[in-house]
Design a protein around this motif. Structure first.
Motif, PDB file in Angstrom:
ATOM      1  N   TRP A  49       0.832  -1.202   0.000  1.00  0.00           N
ATOM      2  CA  TRP A  49       0.000   0.000   0.000  1.00  0.00           C
ATOM      3  C   TRP A  49       0.869   1.257   0.000  1.00  0.00           C
ATOM      4  N   ASP A  50       0.413   2.348  -0.651  1.00  0.00           N
ATOM      5  CA  ASP A  50       1.038   3.650  -0.478  1.00  0.00           C
ATOM      6  C   ASP A  50       0.364   4.354   0.708  1.00  0.00           C
ATOM      7  N   ASP A  51       0.828   5.572   1.041  1.00  0.00           N
ATOM      8  CA  ASP A  51       0.295   6.256   2.227  1.00  0.00           C
ATOM      9  C   ASP A  51      -1.165   6.663   2.051  1.00  0.00           C
ATOM     10  N   THR A  52      -1.576   6.964   0.835  1.00  0.00           N
ATOM     11  CA  THR A  52      -2.984   7.302   0.595  1.00  0.00           C
ATOM     12  C   THR A  52      -3.881   6.100   0.870  1.00  0.00           C
ATOM     13  N   THR A  53      -3.464   4.922   0.400  1.00  0.00           N
ATOM     14  CA  THR A  53      -4.220   3.701   0.664  1.00  0.00           C
ATOM     15  C   THR A  53      -4.234   3.384   2.151  1.00  0.00           C
ATOM     16  N   LYS A  54      -3.069   3.558   2.790  1.00  0.00           N
ATOM     17  CA  LYS A  54      -2.995   3.335   4.234  1.00  0.00           C
ATOM     18  C   LYS A  54      -3.959   4.262   4.969  1.00  0.00           C
ATOM     19  N   GLY A  55      -4.032   5.519   4.522  1.00  0.00           N
ATOM     20  CA  GLY A  55      -4.964   6.458   5.132  1.00  0.00           C
ATOM     21  C   GLY A  55      -6.411   6.029   4.974  1.00  0.00           C
ATOM     22  N   LEU A  56      -6.760   5.436   3.828  1.00  0.00           N
ATOM     23  CA  LEU A  56      -8.126   4.947   3.610  1.00  0.00           C
ATOM     24  C   LEU A  56      -8.466   3.802   4.555  1.00  0.00           C
ATOM     25  N   VAL A  57      -7.496   2.904   4.778  1.00  0.00           N
ATOM     26  CA  VAL A  57      -7.722   1.804   5.714  1.00  0.00           C
ATOM     27  C   VAL A  57      -7.973   2.355   7.119  1.00  0.00           C
ATOM     28  N   LEU A  58      -7.136   3.306   7.534  1.00  0.00           N
ATOM     29  CA  LEU A  58      -7.277   3.874   8.873  1.00  0.00           C
ATOM     30  C   LEU A  58      -8.566   4.676   9.015  1.00  0.00           C
ATOM     31  N   ALA A  59      -8.953   5.377   7.944  1.00  0.00           N
ATOM     32  CA  ALA A  59     -10.131   6.248   8.009  1.00  0.00           C
ATOM     33  C   ALA A  59     -11.436   5.478   7.917  1.00  0.00           C
ATOM     34  N   SER A  60     -11.434   4.304   7.288  1.00  0.00           N
ATOM     35  CA  SER A  60     -12.689   3.577   7.050  1.00  0.00           C
ATOM     36  C   SER A  60     -13.407   3.225   8.351  1.00  0.00           C
ATOM     37  N   PHE A  61     -12.648   2.978   9.412  1.00  0.00           N
ATOM     38  CA  PHE A  61     -13.231   2.695  10.722  1.00  0.00           C
ATOM     39  C   PHE A  61     -14.230   3.777  11.127  1.00  0.00           C
ATOM     40  N   PHE A  62     -13.879   5.028  10.846  1.00  0.00           N
ATOM     41  CA  PHE A  62     -14.658   6.152  11.356  1.00  0.00           C
ATOM     42  C   PHE A  62     -15.953   6.366  10.593  1.00  0.00           C
ATOM     43  N   PRO A 100      -7.596  -9.910  10.486  1.00  0.00           N
ATOM     44  CA  PRO A 100      -6.550 -10.543   9.662  1.00  0.00           C
ATOM     45  C   PRO A 100      -7.118 -11.365   8.505  1.00  0.00           C
ATOM     46  N   MET A 101      -8.176 -12.102   8.758  1.00  0.00           N
ATOM     47  CA  MET A 101      -8.768 -12.921   7.709  1.00  0.00           C
ATOM     48  C   MET A 101      -9.341 -12.058   6.592  1.00  0.00           C
ATOM     49  N   LEU A 102      -9.957 -10.943   6.956  1.00  0.00           N
ATOM     50  CA  LEU A 102     -10.528 -10.045   5.951  1.00  0.00           C
ATOM     51  C   LEU A 102      -9.429  -9.375   5.134  1.00  0.00           C
ATOM     52  N   ALA A 103      -8.335  -9.006   5.802  1.00  0.00           N
ATOM     53  CA  ALA A 103      -7.224  -8.345   5.108  1.00  0.00           C
ATOM     54  C   ALA A 103      -6.601  -9.259   4.070  1.00  0.00           C
ATOM     55  N   VAL A 104      -6.436 -10.510   4.422  1.00  0.00           N
ATOM     56  CA  VAL A 104      -5.849 -11.486   3.492  1.00  0.00           C
ATOM     57  C   VAL A 104      -6.818 -11.801   2.356  1.00  0.00           C
ATOM     58  N   ALA A 105      -8.113 -11.829   2.649  1.00  0.00           N
ATOM     59  CA  ALA A 105      -9.122 -12.189   1.643  1.00  0.00           C
ATOM     60  C   ALA A 105      -9.184 -11.157   0.526  1.00  0.00           C
ATOM     61  N   PHE A 107      -8.972  -6.431  -0.204  1.00  0.00           N
ATOM     62  CA  PHE A 107      -8.979  -5.061   0.321  1.00  0.00           C
ATOM     63  C   PHE A 107     -10.401  -4.568   0.600  1.00  0.00           C
ATOM     64  N   PRO A 108     -11.368  -4.780  -0.309  1.00  0.00           N
ATOM     65  CA  PRO A 108     -12.749  -4.333  -0.015  1.00  0.00           C
ATOM     66  C   PRO A 108     -13.327  -4.973   1.246  1.00  0.00           C
ATOM     67  N   LEU A 109     -13.042  -6.263   1.480  1.00  0.00           N
ATOM     68  CA  LEU A 109     -13.548  -6.909   2.689  1.00  0.00           C
ATOM     69  C   LEU A 109     -12.916  -6.319   3.942  1.00  0.00           C
ATOM     70  N   LEU A 110     -11.639  -5.940   3.863  1.00  0.00           N
ATOM     71  CA  LEU A 110     -10.989  -5.284   5.001  1.00  0.00           C
ATOM     72  C   LEU A 110     -11.676  -3.958   5.315  1.00  0.00           C
ATOM     73  N   ILE A 111     -11.962  -3.187   4.280  1.00  0.00           N
ATOM     74  CA  ILE A 111     -12.637  -1.897   4.472  1.00  0.00           C
ATOM     75  C   ILE A 111     -14.010  -2.100   5.103  1.00  0.00           C
ATOM     76  N   ILE A 112     -14.762  -3.087   4.611  1.00  0.00           N
ATOM     77  CA  ILE A 112     -16.085  -3.378   5.176  1.00  0.00           C
ATOM     78  C   ILE A 112     -15.958  -3.798   6.638  1.00  0.00           C
ATOM     79  N   GLY A 113     -14.969  -4.644   6.926  1.00  0.00           N
ATOM     80  CA  GLY A 113     -14.749  -5.081   8.308  1.00  0.00           C
ATOM     81  C   GLY A 113     -14.401  -3.936   9.228  1.00  0.00           C
TER      82      GLY A 113
END
Length: 426
Positions: A49-62, A100-105, A107-113
């Motif tokens: 991931w680049d930093d923009t993608t990393k930011g999306l992962v961190l922000a999706s929680f909110f 962890p399971m969603l992240a490996v499966a 990227f969209p599933l990680l965001i949903i999780g």
């Protein structure tokens, strides 16, 4: 020693059980929120991931966290804080363990999780406020909210330090399994020792009930919510903006502090985790100092309105100055000192805007705080995602710090001019 234990137990009241259990829920909440701030460093390397993608992962929680703020307050008002908080902890703990399971499966599933995890955590604070609305005497509001609020930095410290150590020895996946299990332990104590209202507790004394209701009438569970008043009163909008500006800096630190120490000062994952914990340790101490000082000033006759505005201004202006000073820091030790100062001073806001819903809308504080925290959660999306983009574009954290400081200074001004502590919503 026996005499000390006896004195301690004799002063321990049923309302203290509620405060401590809610505080532990918040600790677990923030452990499960920030563990990804450290885990994302090896995750970024593994998934490219680049930093923009990393930011999306961190922000999706909110996204989920914001959605549940108002709804969590409504549910707590209707069904009681015990049911809502207990359900919320189990829900977010489950999705922490699934990360962890969603992240490996995919990227969209990680965001949903992450969104669903945020949905569970979003109900936690409104549900706790529902408990406090019924359980906390007015004379203890600031210190109770301060005690509860220490759960945020304490959970952050445990999450940062614990995650760094666990990742170093066992890998990033174990962090989510280990910390996700804490909620299932907490629920055992919650079911045994918590009650939504004092009148439901068979162990409470008449003296404690008299103390709790000395300054207020018992609040009915099902009340008509005055939505129009929430959005037509200038002091409420000042409260919204105070939350927005306070949380902008807080979420910047929650999501990006480990990355800041790693990227700018060259810390390892373990060093970044430990160094990021220092500002939160400072915050724990200063939240308690601020809460105690606030109640003491009010008890000595200072205007409640003056004190609320004073501590809010100390928090926002003080943190802004520390962020601006950090722009000129090159030494790692001084960077830690500056970030400690920023969060330590920001702690005063938790005796300001976070208590204010109980001042202006005592019968509807959990719903109002849900709305307030919705405004306060917007930075969780905007600040976290925007910081990733700014770092990518400028290759520096300076612009992110300047923006946070600007918001803080404007927040202090708006709350001072338009905030109030009068009961304006019945």
């Amino acid at each position: 020693m026996n005499m000390l234990n006896s004195a301690f137990l004799s002063n321990w009241q049923q309302r203290h059980n509620i405060t401590i259990l809610c505080t532990f829920a918040l600790i677990i909440c923030f452990i499960d929120r920030v563990n990804i701030s450290v885990a994302i460093l090896p995750m970024q390397q593994q998934f490219g991931w680049d930093d923009t993608t990393k930011g999306l992962v961190l922000a999706s929680f909110f996204i989920g966290y914001m959605i549940m703020q108002i709804l969590g307050g409504i549910l707590a008002s209707k069904f009681g804080g015990k049911v809502v908080l207990g359900s919320a902890v189990i829900f977010w703990s489950l999705f922490t363990m699934l990360t962890p399971m969603l992240a490996v499966a995919s990227f969209p599933l990680l965001i949903i999780g992450r969104i669903l995890l945020g949905l569970g955590e979003g109900a936690s604070v409104p549900a706790a406020y529902s408990m406090f609305k019924h359980w906390v005497p007015r004379s203890e509001q600031a210190r109770t909210i301060s005690t509860f609020s220490t759960g945020a930095p304490l959970g952050t410290i445990i999450g940062l330090i614990g995650s760094g150590w666990v990742i170093h020895h066992y890998g990033w996946e174990i962090v989510f399994y280990l910390f996700g299990g804490l909620g299932f332990i907490w629920i055992i104590f919650w079911l045994k020792f918590s009650y939504s209202k004092p009148s439901e507790n068979p162990h409470i004394s008449e003296q404690e009930i008299a103390l709790i209701y000395a300054e207020k009438d018992e609040i009915k569970q099902h009340q008509v919510i005055p939505w129009k008043q929430f959005f037509t009163k200038p002091p409420v909008w000042a409260l919204f903006y105070a939350a927005f500006t306070t949380q902008w800096t807080l979420y910047l630190f929650i999501a990006w502090l480990p990355s800041y120490f790693s990227d700018v000062h060259g810390f390892s994952i373990t060093q970044a985790g430990f160094s990021s914990a220092a500002p939160w340790l400072t915050m724990i101490v200063m939240i308690s100092v601020a809460g105690y000082t606030t109640d003491k000033l009010i008890a000595r006759g200072k205007s409640v309105c003056f004190v609320r505005k004073l501590v809010q201004s100390i928090g926002l202006i003080g943190s802004a100055l520390c962020l601006l000073l950090a722009l000129y820091i090159t030494e790692p030790v001084m960077a830690i000192v500056c970030t400690c100062g920023a969060l330590g001073l920001l702690s005063f806001c938790y005796s300001g805007y976070t208590v204010n819903p109980m001042d202006i809308a005592p019968k509807h504080s959990e719903v109002l705080f849900g709305i307030v925290n919705t405004a306060g959660t917007l930075p969780g999306i905007l600040s976290v995602a925007l910081t990733g983009w700014l770092v990518d574009v400028t290759n520096s954290y300076n612009s992110a710090f300047i923006l946070a400081a600007t918001f803080s200074l404007s927040g202090a001004l708006i709350f001072t001019l338009f905030g109030t502590t009068k009961k304006i919503i019945d």
